[in-house]
Design an enzyme around this catalytic site. Sequence first.
Site, mmCIF file in Angstrom:
data_model
loop_
_atom_site.group_PDB
_atom_site.id
_atom_site.type_symbol
_atom_site.label_atom_id
_atom_site.label_comp_id
_atom_site.label_asym_id
_atom_site.label_seq_id
_atom_site.Cartn_x
_atom_site.Cartn_y
_atom_site.Cartn_z
ATOM 1 N N SER A 263 -49.185 -22.004 32.106
ATOM 2 C CA SER A 263 -49.294 -22.357 33.519
ATOM 3 C C SER A 263 -48.237 -21.618 34.317
ATOM 4 O O SER A 263 -47.167 -21.291 33.798
ATOM 5 C CB SER A 263 -49.105 -23.856 33.725
ATOM 6 O OG SER A 263 -47.731 -24.211 33.641
ATOM 7 N N ASP A 264 -48.543 -21.335 35.583
ATOM 8 C CA ASP A 264 -47.456 -20.945 36.475
ATOM 9 C C ASP A 264 -46.594 -22.184 36.686
ATOM 10 O O ASP A 264 -47.031 -23.314 36.448
ATOM 11 C CB ASP A 264 -47.998 -20.414 37.801
ATOM 12 C CG ASP A 264 -47.024 -19.456 38.480
ATOM 13 O OD1 ASP A 264 -45.818 -19.503 38.143
ATOM 14 O OD2 ASP A 264 -47.456 -18.678 39.338
ATOM 15 N N TRP A 265 -45.368 -21.982 37.119
ATOM 16 C CA TRP A 265 -44.399 -23.080 37.152
ATOM 17 C C TRP A 265 -44.797 -24.117 38.205
ATOM 18 O O TRP A 265 -44.780 -23.843 39.395
ATOM 19 C CB TRP A 265 -43.012 -22.511 37.421
ATOM 20 C CG TRP A 265 -42.239 -22.147 36.177
ATOM 21 C CD1 TRP A 265 -40.958 -22.518 35.901
ATOM 22 C CD2 TRP A 265 -42.666 -21.377 35.043
ATOM 23 N NE1 TRP A 265 -40.567 -22.024 34.665
ATOM 24 C CE2 TRP A 265 -41.604 -21.329 34.117
ATOM 25 C CE3 TRP A 265 -43.858 -20.730 34.691
ATOM 26 C CZ2 TRP A 265 -41.681 -20.663 32.886
ATOM 27 C CZ3 TRP A 265 -43.942 -20.064 33.471
ATOM 28 C CH2 TRP A 265 -42.863 -20.039 32.590
ATOM 29 N N GLY A 266 -45.161 -25.296 37.732
ATOM 30 C CA GLY A 266 -45.635 -26.336 38.627
ATOM 31 C C GLY A 266 -47.099 -26.196 38.986
ATOM 32 O O GLY A 266 -47.577 -26.838 39.924
ATOM 33 N N GLY A 267 -47.841 -25.373 38.211
ATOM 34 C CA GLY A 267 -49.243 -25.120 38.527
ATOM 35 C C GLY A 267 -50.215 -26.106 37.925
ATOM 36 O O GLY A 267 -51.421 -25.985 38.127
#
Length: 737
Positions: A263-267
């Site tokens: 995942s992208d960070w916080g995605g």
Amino acid sequence: MRKTFLLLLGICCNLWLQAQEATAVYLNNKAPMEERIEDALSRMTLEEKIAMIHAQSKFSSPGVPRLGIPEVWMTDGPHGIRPEVLWDEWDQAGWTNDSCIAFPSLTCLASSWDKNMAYLYGKSIGEEARYRNKTVLLGPGVNIYRSPLNGRNFEYMGEDPYLSSQMVVPYVQGVQENGVAACVKHFALNNQETDRHGVNVVVDDRALYEIYLPAFKAAVQEGHAWAIMGAYGLYKHQQCCHNQYLLQDILRNEWKFDGVVVSDWGGVHQTEQAIYNGLDMEFGSWTDGLTMGKTNAYDAYYLADPYYKMIKSGAVGTKELDTKVRNILRLIFRTEMYTERPFGSFGTKAHADTGRKIAEGGIVLLKNDKETLPIDLTKTKNILVVGENAIKMMTVGGGSSSLKAKYEVSPLEGLKNKVGDVATITYARGYIGDASGDYNGVKSGQDLSDDRTPEELLLEAIKEAKKADMVIFVGGLNKSDHQDSEGADRLTMDLPYGQDKIVTELLKVNKNLVFINISGNAVTMPWADEVPAIVQGWYLGTETGNALAAILTGEVNPSGKLCFTFPKKLADNSAHTIGEFGKEGEVRYTESIFVGYRHHDNADIAPLFAFGHGLSYTSFEYGKVIASNKEMNFDGNITITTTVTNTGDRAGAEVVQMYITDVKSSLVRPEKELKGFEKIFLEPGETKTVKFVITKDALSYFDDAKHAWIAEPGKFKVLIGSSSLEIEGSEKFELIN
């Protein structure tokens, strides 16, 4: 006595167990990969499996210490290795040995049109990542340049899917030779920063497959990338980081991807979708990816306690969990547990030299009237350099690609190093843009504060310009918010800080002016007809000034070609007149496949500078285009040949570009599409033959209704040129059943 006996027995048992563990299949590097994965998986507890699929710190996830399975460590790229941060925070860890070599932006790399440079780039940055003991490099980025306002365009490889595809493959291969996984991002449709966590993209399947997916597909199927990062936004109203259509239907099922989806960070936004829709590893922006500063933060991730509790309650099974862990184990066996993994190197002169070579190959000479460049030092004895970008460090800022560089040579320094002993170099600030030099604790160390007014700065520049033999204006954008930076799009295509006015006023007193545009995006140039020489300088990293000086003085002959179109004005860009850009909530790509030069051709709109354009200090002459035959079967091919001769008096390189036109098709197609290119180096008077092989794939389009690639029988034309507008020759052929 009994206690001693039991203690000794326990020690013996423990040693026996360790000996048994040592014979495990998963520890045997020569055993088949899938056998190792299954063996390791069979030995893991539920708790250990859950721990592996989410972060334990800002940039790491746990391994299984009990089994000797190491942690996974990520690092931001794609232009250099990010400095170390604190365990739970973005603030710097304060290391004194994490200053990297900053490589040029990926727009510069793509504008080299040189696959050998892409491989060297990947190999070098992979060596830096390996030396810092990273498992995954979070890059490269291959999202398509749809609008010149996207703040993150500088991290990507331009507007054309074929060019991006050809450049990403060797980059990935170079990185992974070091036992470091390339994590290609952001999959997919990450084409604006506005509302990037919440915007839903509406795009037809044809545009998705023809424009926005090919570079990812090439990275997976040809580059064999070991990791993919999901994008922040939504597609079909599902978050891209846990999107059934993108991650399962396309990535896993159609492309047979066997790596890790990160995942992208916080995605990540929902546990159930994250379980079933193809995500393997969850990382977060704050300590828990949800809110700032929560106790037991990482246990609160969507793929942590919430998932664990669903399994324990019987709400979900463990089939999906095992699949995720298998993918992570495969990553670890390819990287951390690969016994022949090289050691890498970091901050070396060799890497700096590679960065400079890439920069020199990607700098684009856009205009050069009256042979203004290279600088004639027999006549040019007083040079005025104007512009904040001549002195401002550009390795700091821009978002997650912000770097703590070992050093950075500014354009002014580079010019002084090159010609300071034979010419007088004077500097005038010209404008004050962004005097800061601090991003996430990475400090440039520069104090660019200046309390003079814009009028005072302009008057100083005009005064010095009157005395100069040549004015070199180093302007463009920077990596501040609303320019070339993650998290916010540009507000306008125009140059900031009143640069247009300064250029116009300088031209009134000195016509011998060179404009160097430092940016990762196109800008408007209302004075372009009056300025005799224009150079696209990009963000060039550690060796910025030396690379620019080498081009300006002719030590290196420019050979870069634009990887995206420079429109004259924003309204000439299809995302702003046909489609939508920068809206919150939902954005419609109603321009479909007509992105970049495809739109300019279709709408008959002349660009300021065309896709593929770039000048040289020498001249090239193209020979006749010859097709090996005039008819091609579906299972056959045609070889296209042409010759190129260096007709000037300098050695130089030319990028020979091949475009294909479908003369008549049942669906609307672009006027031409890039389907081949080759960069060739020629001595004065030398001639080389260039060959391209055309197969059915180069003639195909994606049919939405059939959900298939279709090559339609009929007449085609091959176009050979030095840009999308400068076509030097053509030939016709026919595809037959």
